[in-house]
Motif scaffolding. Structure first.
Motif: not given
Length: 92
Positions: A5-14, A40-44, A30-35
């Motif tokens: 949960v913590v790593f997914a949140y960090i990934g969803a921000v970074i 990550c946000y969905g996982t979180f 850039a598109t790959i980073l947004f995906i």
């Protein structure tokens, strides 16, 4: 797996912030980073809602956290990771 949960949140921000940097500087991927940020946000979101719903806390308390995570995900997610998660993980 407890820190997913913590790593997914960090990934969803970074990842999205890095994607914005890439777009501003006309860099590729850039598109790959947004995906990746969306994944990550969905996982979180899924993992944190499952943690809250599987805990033994009061039903009203669970519903408030779940509604907060759904409608104000980033802000409530940060509060959840910093303060509320300890109570829910201990009460499973």
């Amino acid at each position: 797996m407890k820190n997913l949960v913590v790593f997914a949140y960090i990934g969803a921000v970074i990842f999205p912030l890095t994607g914005i940097y890439f777009i501003v500087n006309s860099m590729p991927y850039a598109t790959i980073l947004f995906i990746l940020g969306a994944l990550c946000y969905g996982t979180f979101l899924i993992k944190s809602i499952l943690e809250v719903s599987n805990s033994k806390n009061e039903r009203a308390n669970k519903m408030l956290w779940i509604l907060g995570l759904i409608f104000m995900g980033s802000l409530v997610g940060l509060i959840y990771i910093l303060t509320g998660r300890k109570r829910f993980v201990q009460n499973t």
